[in-house]
Write a protein that holds these residues in place. Sequence first.
Motif, mmCIF file in Angstrom:
data_model
loop_
_atom_site.group_PDB
_atom_site.id
_atom_site.type_symbol
_atom_site.label_atom_id
_atom_site.label_comp_id
_atom_site.label_asym_id
_atom_site.label_seq_id
_atom_site.Cartn_x
_atom_site.Cartn_y
_atom_site.Cartn_z
ATOM 1 N N VAL A 103 30.105 -5.689 16.967
ATOM 2 C CA VAL A 103 30.463 -6.124 15.613
ATOM 3 C C VAL A 103 31.622 -7.115 15.659
ATOM 4 C CG1 VAL A 103 31.460 -5.339 13.426
ATOM 5 C CG2 VAL A 103 29.557 -4.087 14.452
ATOM 6 N N VAL A 104 32.614 -6.842 16.488
ATOM 7 C CA VAL A 104 33.762 -7.743 16.597
ATOM 8 C C VAL A 104 33.320 -9.103 17.141
ATOM 9 C CG1 VAL A 104 35.933 -8.141 17.843
ATOM 10 C CG2 VAL A 104 35.479 -5.930 16.780
ATOM 11 N N ILE A 105 32.480 -9.101 18.184
ATOM 12 C CA ILE A 105 32.012 -10.365 18.759
ATOM 13 C C ILE A 105 31.178 -11.145 17.741
ATOM 14 C CG2 ILE A 105 30.431 -11.330 20.487
ATOM 15 C CD1 ILE A 105 31.492 -9.215 22.428
ATOM 16 N N ALA A 106 30.319 -10.445 17.011
ATOM 17 C CA ALA A 106 29.499 -11.125 16.000
ATOM 18 C C ALA A 106 30.380 -11.729 14.907
ATOM 19 C CB ALA A 106 28.493 -10.152 15.403
ATOM 20 N N ALA A 107 31.401 -11.002 14.478
ATOM 21 C CA ALA A 107 32.298 -11.514 13.441
ATOM 22 C C ALA A 107 33.070 -12.732 13.948
ATOM 23 C CB ALA A 107 33.257 -10.417 12.990
ATOM 24 N N LYS A 108 33.543 -12.664 15.179
ATOM 25 C CA LYS A 108 34.278 -13.796 15.759
ATOM 26 C C LYS A 108 33.359 -15.009 15.924
ATOM 27 C CE LYS A 108 38.310 -11.918 16.438
ATOM 28 N NZ LYS A 108 39.519 -12.409 15.821
ATOM 29 N N ALA A 109 32.126 -14.772 16.361
ATOM 30 C CA ALA A 109 31.185 -15.881 16.527
ATOM 31 C C ALA A 109 30.864 -16.522 15.185
ATOM 32 C CB ALA A 109 29.910 -15.385 17.208
ATOM 33 N N GLU A 110 30.666 -15.713 14.163
ATOM 34 C CA GLU A 110 30.389 -16.245 12.834
ATOM 35 C C GLU A 110 31.574 -17.059 12.321
ATOM 36 O OE1 GLU A 110 29.467 -14.721 8.305
ATOM 37 O OE2 GLU A 110 29.166 -13.335 9.958
ATOM 38 N N ALA A 111 32.785 -16.552 12.518
ATOM 39 C CA ALA A 111 33.979 -17.286 12.082
ATOM 40 C C ALA A 111 34.106 -18.606 12.839
ATOM 41 C CB ALA A 111 35.221 -16.425 12.299
ATOM 42 N N TYR A 112 33.792 -18.600 14.126
ATOM 43 C CA TYR A 112 33.847 -19.823 14.920
ATOM 44 C C TYR A 112 32.830 -20.842 14.414
ATOM 45 C CZ TYR A 112 33.668 -23.011 18.854
ATOM 46 O OH TYR A 112 33.694 -24.144 19.626
ATOM 47 N N VAL A 113 31.613 -20.384 14.152
ATOM 48 C CA VAL A 113 30.572 -21.284 13.655
ATOM 49 C C VAL A 113 30.973 -21.851 12.302
ATOM 50 C CG1 VAL A 113 28.189 -21.358 12.789
ATOM 51 C CG2 VAL A 113 28.691 -20.252 14.970
ATOM 52 N N ARG A 114 31.513 -21.031 11.436
ATOM 53 C CA ARG A 114 31.943 -21.517 10.112
ATOM 54 C C ARG A 114 33.046 -22.560 10.225
ATOM 55 N NH1 ARG A 114 31.516 -17.495 5.258
ATOM 56 N NH2 ARG A 114 29.764 -16.245 5.942
ATOM 57 N N ALA A 115 33.983 -22.358 11.150
ATOM 58 C CA ALA A 115 35.139 -23.246 11.249
ATOM 59 C C ALA A 115 34.845 -24.547 11.990
ATOM 60 C CB ALA A 115 36.282 -22.516 11.945
ATOM 61 N N ASN A 116 33.893 -24.527 12.930
ATOM 62 C CA ASN A 116 33.757 -25.670 13.833
ATOM 63 C C ASN A 116 32.417 -26.389 13.787
ATOM 64 O OD1 ASN A 116 36.362 -25.334 14.992
ATOM 65 N ND2 ASN A 116 35.579 -23.563 16.074
ATOM 66 N N THR A 117 31.633 -26.173 12.774
ATOM 67 C CA THR A 117 30.353 -26.879 12.704
ATOM 68 C C THR A 117 30.219 -27.578 11.358
ATOM 69 O OG1 THR A 117 29.252 -24.884 11.884
ATOM 70 C CG2 THR A 117 29.139 -25.285 14.234
ATOM 71 N N PRO A 118 29.472 -28.672 11.342
ATOM 72 C CA PRO A 118 29.221 -29.347 10.067
ATOM 73 C C PRO A 118 28.374 -28.466 9.149
ATOM 74 C CG PRO A 118 28.474 -30.683 11.939
ATOM 75 C CD PRO A 118 28.911 -29.375 12.469
ATOM 76 N N LYS A 119 28.417 -28.772 7.857
ATOM 77 C CA LYS A 119 27.744 -27.940 6.866
ATOM 78 C C LYS A 119 26.244 -27.819 7.139
ATOM 79 C CE LYS A 119 26.932 -27.212 2.042
ATOM 80 N NZ LYS A 119 26.816 -27.755 0.732
ATOM 81 N N SER A 120 25.580 -28.898 7.494
ATOM 82 C CA SER A 120 24.126 -28.846 7.709
ATOM 83 C C SER A 120 23.780 -27.960 8.898
ATOM 84 C CB SER A 120 23.566 -30.254 7.910
ATOM 85 O OG SER A 120 24.159 -30.866 9.043
ATOM 86 N N ALA A 121 24.541 -28.052 9.976
ATOM 87 C CA ALA A 121 24.296 -27.196 11.139
ATOM 88 C C ALA A 121 24.616 -25.745 10.802
ATOM 89 C CB ALA A 121 25.138 -27.656 12.323
ATOM 90 N N ARG A 122 25.680 -25.520 10.054
ATOM 91 C CA ARG A 122 26.068 -24.166 9.656
ATOM 92 C C ARG A 122 24.987 -23.538 8.781
ATOM 93 N NH1 ARG A 122 30.917 -25.501 7.947
ATOM 94 N NH2 ARG A 122 30.333 -25.635 5.766
ATOM 95 N N GLU A 123 24.415 -24.312 7.868
ATOM 96 C CA GLU A 123 23.340 -23.794 7.030
ATOM 97 C C GLU A 123 22.095 -23.492 7.847
ATOM 98 O OE1 GLU A 123 22.742 -26.515 3.824
ATOM 99 O OE2 GLU A 123 24.480 -25.759 2.715
ATOM 100 N N PHE A 124 21.847 -24.274 8.893
ATOM 101 C CA PHE A 124 20.709 -24.012 9.770
ATOM 102 C C PHE A 124 20.894 -22.694 10.516
ATOM 103 C CE2 PHE A 124 18.660 -24.341 13.948
ATOM 104 C CZ PHE A 124 17.336 -24.505 13.546
ATOM 105 N N VAL A 125 22.108 -22.436 10.992
ATOM 106 C CA VAL A 125 22.383 -21.220 11.773
ATOM 107 C C VAL A 125 22.521 -20.005 10.863
ATOM 108 C CG1 VAL A 125 24.055 -20.104 13.300
ATOM 109 C CG2 VAL A 125 23.444 -22.487 13.666
ATOM 110 N N LEU A 126 23.296 -20.110 9.807
ATOM 111 C CA LEU A 126 23.615 -18.953 8.977
ATOM 112 C C LEU A 126 22.773 -18.844 7.712
ATOM 113 C CD1 LEU A 126 27.515 -19.111 9.192
ATOM 114 C CD2 LEU A 126 25.969 -17.688 10.523
#
Length: 82
Positions: A16-39
Amino acid sequence: MFKRVIWIGGGVVIGVVIAAKAEAYVRANTPKSAREFVLGTDQDHVAERTLSSLWGQFRTIMDSREEELNRRYIDRARSARH
């Protein structure tokens, strides 16, 4: 048995901690279109959607397995009577 519970619980917590950290990393470091594709487009409820989907898959598999076992044991009981 107690050690297994501890190890499984620890694994779940670490996951759970790794998933939360990965999600936070993706939110902070990816453009909106890529983030919408992943999340997905609804980025505020990713965890709920994931857990709901996993629970639905688990229930489907569990129900099909239960039906298979019931069919097997009913057939066995019927053949034992005859």
